[in-house]
Design an enzyme around this catalytic site. Structure first.
Site, PDB file in Angstrom:
ATOM      1  N   HIS A 196      28.115  -1.025  62.472  1.00 54.01           N
ATOM      2  CA  HIS A 196      27.613  -1.157  63.851  1.00 54.01           C
ATOM      3  C   HIS A 196      26.132  -1.529  63.894  1.00 54.01           C
ATOM      4  CE1 HIS A 196      26.388   3.216  63.485  1.00 54.01           C
ATOM      5  NE2 HIS A 196      25.379   2.775  64.208  1.00 54.01           N
TER       6      HIS A 196
ATOM      7  N   ASP B 288      33.174   1.975  59.289  1.00 51.42           N
ATOM      8  CA  ASP B 288      31.834   1.636  59.788  1.00 51.42           C
ATOM      9  C   ASP B 288      30.862   1.386  58.634  1.00 51.42           C
ATOM     10  OD1 ASP B 288      29.946   1.006  61.650  1.00 51.42           O
ATOM     11  OD2 ASP B 288      29.465   3.068  62.199  1.00 51.42           O
TER      12      ASP B 288
ATOM     13  N   GLY C 216      18.700   4.943  64.897  1.00 51.40           N
ATOM     14  CA  GLY C 216      17.878   4.240  63.922  1.00 51.40           C
ATOM     15  C   GLY C 216      18.110   4.751  62.517  1.00 51.40           C
ATOM     16  N   ASN C 217      18.617   5.993  62.399  1.00 50.41           N
ATOM     17  CA  ASN C 217      18.995   6.528  61.092  1.00 50.41           C
ATOM     18  C   ASN C 217      20.331   5.966  60.615  1.00 50.41           C
ATOM     19  OD1 ASN C 217      17.291   9.469  61.738  1.00 50.41           O
ATOM     20  ND2 ASN C 217      17.259   8.600  59.676  1.00 50.41           N
ATOM     21  N   SER C 218      21.087   5.346  61.513  1.00 50.05           N
ATOM     22  CA  SER C 218      22.409   4.834  61.162  1.00 50.05           C
ATOM     23  C   SER C 218      22.337   3.915  59.957  1.00 50.05           C
ATOM     24  CB  SER C 218      23.026   4.072  62.336  1.00 50.05           C
ATOM     25  OG  SER C 218      23.375   4.942  63.370  1.00 50.05           O
TER      26      SER C 218
ATOM     27  N   GLY D  55      54.284   2.186  53.901  1.00 54.64           N
ATOM     28  CA  GLY D  55      55.349   1.698  54.777  1.00 54.64           C
ATOM     29  C   GLY D  55      56.223   2.793  55.347  1.00 54.64           C
ATOM     30  N   VAL D  56      55.615   3.876  55.852  1.00 57.58           N
ATOM     31  CA  VAL D  56      56.368   4.949  56.503  1.00 57.58           C
ATOM     32  C   VAL D  56      55.624   5.413  57.744  1.00 57.58           C
ATOM     33  CG1 VAL D  56      57.499   5.827  54.421  1.00 57.58           C
ATOM     34  CG2 VAL D  56      55.234   6.689  55.057  1.00 57.58           C
TER      35      VAL D  56
ATOM     36  N   ILE E 164      54.823   9.013  59.637  1.00 55.58           N
ATOM     37  CA  ILE E 164      54.794  10.396  59.172  1.00 55.58           C
ATOM     38  C   ILE E 164      54.219  11.324  60.229  1.00 55.58           C
ATOM     39  CG2 ILE E 164      54.681   9.917  56.683  1.00 55.58           C
ATOM     40  CD1 ILE E 164      51.653  10.008  56.867  1.00 55.58           C
TER      41      ILE E 164
END
Length: 467
Positions: free
Chosen positions: A101, A131, A202-204, A260-261, A263
């Site tokens: 982001h 992310d 800003g820490n992201s 492919g299940v 659950i």
């Protein structure tokens, strides 16, 4: 002597767990590898909003000149928007990790190093699901970098240090402890470390360090009523990030394993109905065409282990499968009919898998109804199949009505649901269901497991059958 040794051991343990005298040495060691990220994005021009002024009004000329000083009739030119974030260098040749982001939709990305040097970066790959984004800069000299650590070794109460560019103020350090592990916010593959180290906008994308200077998380989000840090921050664990980064570096995209299940989690009453000793694993509700189907997996199987690792719940299984290489043949242990069975499944790729979701509609009428287990049930007929768009092969009992004070309603069953199995055997008539109830009682079980389909989605529900 033994007493002295015991006291010394206790003193050493207390020292190891005490707060560090200072974070200065650690901050000095890792700072050169932490970067500030500035992104620039061109936002297309648009038609301005003009006030509604009656034609001929004395204010007409005033507002025209005020709103359109350049005489452009309210058409605003494209403008450039900037955003700030953080990141960290993971190799001397210039690979940088940040949040997706932070750089999403950016036209230009500039990396500012602790030394003040600024370099342009290009995007190698992104993964919106976690992310995470991988960038690359070119430098004439090898760059200082930081290694990843093992986030699985972090314990609640361990000290951590966050670094980044909070609120655009430049390089900044904050410290705290691991508040919780295994947090999930909204993603399928979430595994966040919660910390009280101050994390702000800003820490992201910045790193969360352990006390050895290893990155154990990527600072991603905060929980806050006012937009500022209140001591609840989240960093995506390095156990997730390293796998994503390796794939982005190799392929420029993620390639996650696909079983492919469909659950769902195993509850205590489901475990009792199935004959399981404990409520764990992932209960298979549907097996569409895919890797699991080809390996012989069936609806009603409980997946207990995957590729040698125990499965606790559905979230854990999804992460285990997603972190496994596409095309790898893995052993999957399932519980079926009171015994365990091992299947060998060759995984597909999740990103390219096509999910088949049959349609359904709410029935308007049904013939020959019977009240049972707090529900009014009717068998499927051709007319009902057509009304509900279920397909000619669908069989089962339709819930026409339900007692809203009963257990079935409390556990989520509703009118329009279709019960296709009971006790892991198909039911097409009320007599079939009655037989399954009697079989469960004869076996000394308190609950009966029903497979229910709604809007094409299957799930299991355990209902009490005690006399």
């Amino acid at each position: 002597m033994l007493a002295v040794a015991l006291l010394m051991a206790q003193a050493s343990l207390a020292l190891a767990r005490s707060a560090p005298d200072s974070f200065a040495d650690l901050a000095e060691k890792v700072s050169p590898a932490v970067v500030n990220i500035t992104t620039s994005t061109v936002i297309a021009g648009h038609q301005g909003v003009n006030p509604m002024v009656p034609e001929g009004s004395p204010f007409e000329d005033f507002f025209r000149d005020f709103m359109n000083p350049d005489g452009n009739n309210g058409n605003r030119p494209p403008r450039r928007s900037q955003a700030l974030g953080s990141g960290f260098v993971i190799s001397p040749d210039g690979f940088i990790v940040t949040n997706n982001h932070v750089i999403e939709k950016a036209d230009e990305i500039e990396i500012e190093f602790f030394s003040g040097e600024v370099l342009e970066a290009k995007v190698i790959g992104t993964d919106p699901n976690t992310d995470i984004a991988l960038l690359k800069v070119n430098s004439d000299d090898p760059l200082p970098y930081v290694p990843f650590g093992d986030s699985d070794l972090m314990r609640v109460g361990d000290w951590v240090m966050a670094m980044g560019n909070p609120l655009g103020q430049g390089f900044s350090v904050s410290a705290g402890i691991v508040s919780a592990r295994g947090r999930a916010l909204s993603g399928t593959y979430d595994d966040y470390i919660q910390t009280d180290a101050a994390i702000n906008r800003g820490n992201s994308g910045g790193p969360l360090f352990n006390m050895d200077g290893e990155v154990v998380g990527v600072n991603t989000a905060i929980l806050s009523p006012n937009g500022g840090s209140i001591g609840i921050g989240f960093a995506m664990s390095s156990g997730v990030v390293t796998n994503v980064v390796d794939q982005l570096k190799q392929f420029g995209e993620t390639r996650r394993g696909w079983l492919g299940v469909r659950i769902q989690d195993v509850t205590a009453d489901m475990a009792e109905a199935l004959g399981l000793n404990e409520a764990r694993g992932a209960l298979v509700t549907d097996v569409p065409e895919g890797p699991a189907s080809a390996a012989g997996m069936e609806s009603g199987d409980v997946i207990l282990s995957f590729d040698g690792a125990q499965v606790e719940d559905t979230r854990g299984l999804v992460r285990q499968v997603g972190n496994t290489a596409v095309g790898k043949a893995v052993r999957v242990e399932v519980f079926r009919d009171g015994a365990t069975k091992t299947l060998k499944v060759t995984l597909g790729r999740r990103e390219t898998a096509e999910a088949a979701v049959p349609a359904a509609a709410t029935p308007n009428a049904a013939p020959q109804q019977t009240e049972m287990l707090g529900m009014t049930l009717v068998p499927l007929t051709d007319a009902l199949r057509e009304q509900m768009d279920l397909g000619a092969k669908m069989e089962g009992l339709v819930v026409k009505d339900i007692d809203e004070t009963g257990e079935a309603y409390e556990k989520g069953l509703r009118a329009g649901d279709v019960i296709t199995e009971a006790g892991q055997q198909k039911v097409t008539t009320v007599a079939d269901l009655e037989k399954r109830v009697e079989d469960a009682r004869d076996a000394g079980r308190k609950s009966l497991l029903l497979l229910v389909r709604r809007q094409g989605e299957p799930r299991f529900v355990a209902l009490s059958v005690s006399d």
